[in-house]
Design a protein around this motif. Structure first.
Motif, PDB file in Angstrom:
ATOM      1  N   ALA A 286      72.905 -37.198 149.004  1.00 48.00           N
ATOM      2  CA  ALA A 286      73.530 -38.342 147.997  1.00 48.00           C
ATOM      3  C   ALA A 286      72.610 -39.071 147.112  1.00 48.00           C
ATOM      4  O   ALA A 286      72.851 -39.543 145.961  1.00 48.00           O
ATOM      5  N   SER A 287      71.080 -38.858 147.542  1.00 48.72           N
ATOM      6  CA  SER A 287      70.129 -39.575 146.686  1.00 48.72           C
ATOM      7  C   SER A 287      69.908 -38.823 145.591  1.00 48.72           C
ATOM      8  O   SER A 287      69.171 -39.265 144.385  1.00 48.72           O
ATOM      9  N   GLY A 288      70.398 -37.461 145.391  1.00 47.93           N
ATOM     10  CA  GLY A 288      70.230 -36.456 144.085  1.00 47.93           C
ATOM     11  C   GLY A 288      68.945 -36.114 144.097  1.00 47.93           C
ATOM     12  O   GLY A 288      68.505 -35.170 142.966  1.00 47.93           O
ATOM     13  N   VAL A 289      68.269 -35.777 145.201  1.00 52.13           N
ATOM     14  CA  VAL A 289      66.919 -35.272 145.076  1.00 52.13           C
ATOM     15  C   VAL A 289      66.833 -33.701 145.678  1.00 52.13           C
ATOM     16  O   VAL A 289      65.826 -32.974 145.472  1.00 52.13           O
ATOM     17  N   SER A 290      67.850 -33.170 146.068  1.00 52.86           N
ATOM     18  CA  SER A 290      68.125 -32.072 146.831  1.00 52.86           C
ATOM     19  C   SER A 290      68.890 -31.185 145.896  1.00 52.86           C
ATOM     20  O   SER A 290      69.497 -31.433 145.009  1.00 52.86           O
ATOM     21  N   ARG A 291      68.603 -29.763 146.002  1.00 55.39           N
ATOM     22  CA  ARG A 291      69.581 -28.700 145.261  1.00 55.39           C
ATOM     23  C   ARG A 291      69.733 -27.442 145.948  1.00 55.39           C
ATOM     24  O   ARG A 291      68.910 -27.290 147.333  1.00 55.39           O
ATOM     25  N   VAL A 292      70.443 -26.669 145.390  1.00 58.83           N
ATOM     26  CA  VAL A 292      70.759 -25.492 146.475  1.00 58.83           C
ATOM     27  C   VAL A 292      70.111 -24.548 145.670  1.00 58.83           C
ATOM     28  O   VAL A 292      70.073 -24.129 144.545  1.00 58.83           O
ATOM     29  N   SER A 293      69.529 -23.486 146.579  1.00 54.02           N
ATOM     30  CA  SER A 293      68.785 -22.404 146.276  1.00 54.02           C
ATOM     31  C   SER A 293      69.115 -21.392 147.010  1.00 54.02           C
ATOM     32  O   SER A 293      68.732 -21.118 148.234  1.00 54.02           O
ATOM     33  N   GLU A 294      69.743 -20.198 146.640  1.00 56.80           N
ATOM     34  CA  GLU A 294      70.179 -18.943 147.263  1.00 56.80           C
ATOM     35  C   GLU A 294      70.830 -19.451 148.549  1.00 56.80           C
ATOM     36  O   GLU A 294      70.489 -18.735 149.680  1.00 56.80           O
ATOM     37  N   GLY A 295      71.632 -20.390 148.611  1.00 54.22           N
ATOM     38  CA  GLY A 295      72.367 -20.742 149.456  1.00 54.22           C
ATOM     39  C   GLY A 295      71.781 -21.778 150.330  1.00 54.22           C
ATOM     40  O   GLY A 295      72.564 -22.641 151.109  1.00 54.22           O
ATOM     41  N   ALA A 296      70.567 -22.035 150.512  1.00 51.98           N
ATOM     42  CA  ALA A 296      69.829 -23.235 151.106  1.00 51.98           C
ATOM     43  C   ALA A 296      69.698 -24.361 150.416  1.00 51.98           C
ATOM     44  O   ALA A 296      69.716 -24.402 149.260  1.00 51.98           O
ATOM     45  N   THR A 297      69.501 -25.548 151.230  1.00 53.52           N
ATOM     46  CA  THR A 297      69.374 -26.710 150.537  1.00 53.52           C
ATOM     47  C   THR A 297      67.989 -27.074 150.464  1.00 53.52           C
ATOM     48  O   THR A 297      67.356 -27.139 151.549  1.00 53.52           O
ATOM     49  N   ALA A 310      55.039 -26.497 147.661  1.00 50.13           N
ATOM     50  CA  ALA A 310      56.352 -25.807 147.760  1.00 50.13           C
ATOM     51  C   ALA A 310      57.457 -26.748 148.247  1.00 50.13           C
ATOM     52  O   ALA A 310      56.992 -27.812 149.076  1.00 50.13           O
ATOM     53  N   PRO A 311      58.668 -26.463 147.898  1.00 46.70           N
ATOM     54  CA  PRO A 311      59.982 -27.345 148.191  1.00 46.70           C
ATOM     55  C   PRO A 311      59.970 -27.509 149.674  1.00 46.70           C
ATOM     56  O   PRO A 311      59.583 -26.507 150.505  1.00 46.70           O
ATOM     57  N   LEU A 312      60.695 -28.598 150.374  1.00 46.49           N
ATOM     58  CA  LEU A 312      61.005 -28.680 151.488  1.00 46.49           C
ATOM     59  C   LEU A 312      62.319 -28.256 151.693  1.00 46.49           C
ATOM     60  O   LEU A 312      63.292 -28.469 150.948  1.00 46.49           O
ATOM     61  N   MET A 313      62.622 -27.197 152.852  1.00 47.90           N
ATOM     62  CA  MET A 313      64.037 -26.917 153.154  1.00 47.90           C
ATOM     63  C   MET A 313      64.527 -28.044 154.048  1.00 47.90           C
ATOM     64  O   MET A 313      64.137 -28.184 154.972  1.00 47.90           O
ATOM     65  N   LEU A 314      65.678 -28.274 153.612  1.00 40.65           N
ATOM     66  CA  LEU A 314      66.578 -29.200 154.457  1.00 40.65           C
ATOM     67  C   LEU A 314      67.488 -28.600 155.321  1.00 40.65           C
ATOM     68  O   LEU A 314      67.643 -28.957 156.562  1.00 40.65           O
ATOM     69  N   LEU A 315      68.229 -27.352 154.575  1.00 41.41           N
ATOM     70  CA  LEU A 315      69.157 -26.650 155.564  1.00 41.41           C
ATOM     71  C   LEU A 315      69.097 -25.137 155.075  1.00 41.41           C
ATOM     72  O   LEU A 315      68.727 -24.885 153.999  1.00 41.41           O
ATOM     73  N   LYS A 316      69.105 -24.446 156.187  1.00 35.77           N
ATOM     74  CA  LYS A 316      69.136 -22.912 155.815  1.00 35.77           C
ATOM     75  C   LYS A 316      70.460 -22.505 155.307  1.00 35.77           C
ATOM     76  O   LYS A 316      71.190 -23.555 155.293  1.00 35.77           O
ATOM     77  N   SER A 317      70.378 -21.459 154.579  1.00 29.22           N
ATOM     78  CA  SER A 317      71.754 -20.959 154.041  1.00 29.22           C
ATOM     79  C   SER A 317      72.977 -20.906 154.883  1.00 29.22           C
ATOM     80  O   SER A 317      74.084 -20.792 154.431  1.00 29.22           O
ATOM     81  N   ASP A 318      72.745 -20.783 156.288  1.00 33.53           N
ATOM     82  CA  ASP A 318      73.841 -20.808 157.175  1.00 33.53           C
ATOM     83  C   ASP A 318      74.252 -22.089 157.706  1.00 33.53           C
ATOM     84  O   ASP A 318      74.894 -22.506 158.452  1.00 33.53           O
ATOM     85  N   GLY A 319      73.451 -23.184 157.162  1.00 32.60           N
ATOM     86  CA  GLY A 319      73.711 -24.647 157.449  1.00 32.60           C
ATOM     87  C   GLY A 319      72.767 -25.042 158.607  1.00 32.60           C
ATOM     88  O   GLY A 319      72.970 -26.258 158.742  1.00 32.60           O
TER      89      GLY A 319
END
Length: 587
Positions: A286-297, A310-319
């Motif tokens: 909701a803060s707008g700082v994340s984005r989706v890349s190859e299915g991962a957040t 390097a970007p921080l991975m929040l969620l893998k592509s499988d959630g």
């Protein structure tokens, strides 16, 4: 109480006011040439460029405008413009007198206390603590104690690992050996046993075995991952078994920690923050700082100076969530539930990038916009070969074995010194336990936490040099001398003006306690207190050698020296407590 440097600086600031000089230059510091003077002010050099005068002339003007006081004995301008300062013996004595029976040794509590959480130890449930946990545990414990002493509302949190794949492995291993237990019957609706179906020794056997087999058996590894998923999704039987695993492990964990004189305010694990994961993920999105890349957040991270991160991975592509996700959830829990204004992570220095990423995202997403987050990283414990310390067979050394090694080394050292002829066996073992553990802890803490060091137990238990036993022995010797004085009817009295250089040096050293503790707190660096403790023992050794306390005929001097000795002992014991060292009454 202000330090000597602060009190002198205040006097110099008054001179600067009269001369219209910028007071930021008025700082007085401990002299780097103690053979010339006790303190110095170097303001004349930078002021010379501003005032367009010779530094020596400015130095003389500053001295002429100092207010009348009972603090300064001598003040002198020397080429090219240094100002050398010495204190009056009467001021030294009266200042030291205020430390008698002062539990804080002159250091006032902070006027702005913070709610702080110190995250340290990080032991894993169902696994034995090993040498890798040593530094996190004892450095973190000291940082917590220092924070509380300063006045912060500081909480130590063990944050043990109780929610990862190792839980699924242990559950699967128990199922292999005891498949008929009710925890594995999904149709079971009764009460689960209150007694765990295993001991800590069973867990220490089961986990390494199945962990090794999972590396060779993908089907078994998949079954363990599935058990972990079902546990985290709330399968009732698995949750009941998991509670047993945690309870049995924590009982054993507390035994090791008690030997290290370590305890926690919060006994929370990773599972505690699991409930905050959904809200954490939602807030970051909701803060707008994340984005989706190859299915991962993912979340892009602010550059470190000129270096991209390097970007921080929040969620893998499988959630699925990752360590960074759960660490962010833990920060959210600490801010929302505990109102943490500062969070200190005492974790291996090699995790610095990870914490930079997590802290950056926690700030920018609004999870912890105002919270001060610190990674107090530390180096490794190495063997004499310079490589990470291991057993002779090359395995990871258990913390319990390390503690026993310290106890045994201290016991042997005391026997070599003939103490076995003085103390009964039980008392010898009790003393050796405190001395051995304190030797290990001091040897670690005396290094800056970021430095690697060599583990050499024979060196650590020596009774001379910069070692824990030497410091403890100094305190025990002082207390023994004071006890003998009391038995002889001698009384401590008013501290009078010092008459020897060793007395003056000891009084000057005692005053440095306040600066040492404050800096150790600011830098999260207990080694600064270790340095001061050692300096104080050295200063006392010189004083004790020069001033024959029990044989002194001048009763005023003798009473003064007894009080001075008591202050030294009290300050040493306060520092030992801040470092988490236990002091025997005899050695």
């Amino acid at each position: 109480m202000y330090t000597f440097e602060q009190q002198l600086t205040s006097l110099f600031e008054q001179s600067f006011d009269k001369l219209n000089f910028d007071k930021k230059f008025a700082r007085v510091v401990v002299s780097n040439r103690p053979e010339l003077c006790q303190f110095q002010c170097n303001a004349a050099m930078p002021l010379a460029k501003i005032a367009k005068k010779a530094p020596i002339e400015i130095a003389k003007e500053i001295i002429l405008n100092l207010p009348e006081n009972n603090v300064i004995k001598s003040v002198e301008a020397v080429m090219p413009g240094f100002i050398n300062v010495n204190l009056t013996e009467e001021f030294l004595a009266s200042s030291t007198q205020t430390l008698v029976d002062d539990k804080r040794q002159g250091l006032a509590k902070t006027e702005k206390p913070k709610k702080a959480i110190i995250d340290y130890c990080g032991a894993n449930i169902a696994k034995s603590m090993h040498v890798g946990h040593l530094r996190a545990t004892i450095i973190g414990e000291s940082i917590k104690r220092i924070s509380k002493f300063i006045g912060d509302d500081a909480l130590g949190d063990i944050h043990y690992g109780d929610w990862g794949t190792q839980m699924g492995m242990v559950i699967t291993a128990v199922k292999e050996e005891q498949p008929n237990l009710p925890y594995f019957d999904e149709s079971y609706t009764g009460e689960y046993p209150t007694q765990a179906p295993f001991t800590i020794k069973d867990l220490e056997r089961l986990y390494p075995d199945i962990s090794g087999r999972c590396k060779e058996d993908e089907d078994l590894a998949a079954a363990c991952r599935q058990a972990t998923v079902e546990l985290q999704q709330g399968r009732v039987g698995y949750r009941a078994l998991w509670k047993h695993i945690v309870e049995v492990s924590v009982i054993e964990l507390k035994k090791d920690l008690a030997d290290l004189n370590v305890d926690f305010d919060l006994w929370l694990g990773e599972a505690s923050s699991d409930a905050f994961v959904p809200a954490t993920v939602e807030q970051v999105k909701a803060s707008g700082v994340s984005r989706v890349s190859e299915g991962a957040t993912i979340v892009d991270v602010t550059a470190q100076g000129k270096h991209e991160v390097a970007p921080l991975m929040l969620l893998k592509s499988d959630g699925a969530v990752v360590y960074a996700t759960t660490d962010l959830a833990t920060i959210k829990e600490r801010v929302d539930e505990f109102k943490a204004e500062e969070i200190v992570y005492v974790v291996d220095g090699r995790q610095s990038l990870h914490f930079y990423q997590v802290f950056d995202v926690a700030k920018r997403s609004g999870i912890a916009p105002e919270t001060n987050m610190i990674h107090a990283g530390f180096g490794t414990v190495n063997g004499k070969d310079g490589k990470p310390f291991k057993t002779r067979s090359g395995g990871v050394l258990k913390l319990r074995d390390l503690i026993e090694m310290g106890k045994e080394a201290a016991y042997n050292k005391m026997n070599e010194a003939g103490r076995g002829e003085v103390f009964a066996e039980e008392e010898m073992r009790e003393i050796a336990q405190k001395v051995g553990v304190s030797a290990i802890k001091f040897a670690d803490l005396m290094n800056h936490r970021s430095a690697n060091y060599i583990f050499d137990i024979d060196k650590f238990v020596q009774f001379e040099g910069k070692t824990g036993p030497y410091l403890l022995y100094t305190d025990v010797r002082i207390r023994s001398m004071l006890s003998k004085a009391s038995e002889a009817g001698l009384q401590a009295g008013q501290i009078i003006a010092p008459s020897t250089e060793s007395e003056i040096n000891l009084m000057l050293t005692l005053d440095k306690f306040k600066t040492a503790v404050q800096k150790a707190y600011d830098d999260k660096a207990p080694n600064i207190i270790c340095d001061h403790a050692f300096a104080l023992t050295q200063a006392y050794a010189r004083f004790y050698n020069d001033c024959h306390i029990l044989n002194e005929e001048d009763k005023a001097k003798q009473a003064s020296w007894l009080s001075l000795s008591a202050v030294v002992a009290q300050q040493l014991e306060l520092m030992f407590d801040l470092l988490g060292l236990q002091v025997p009454t005899k050695m």
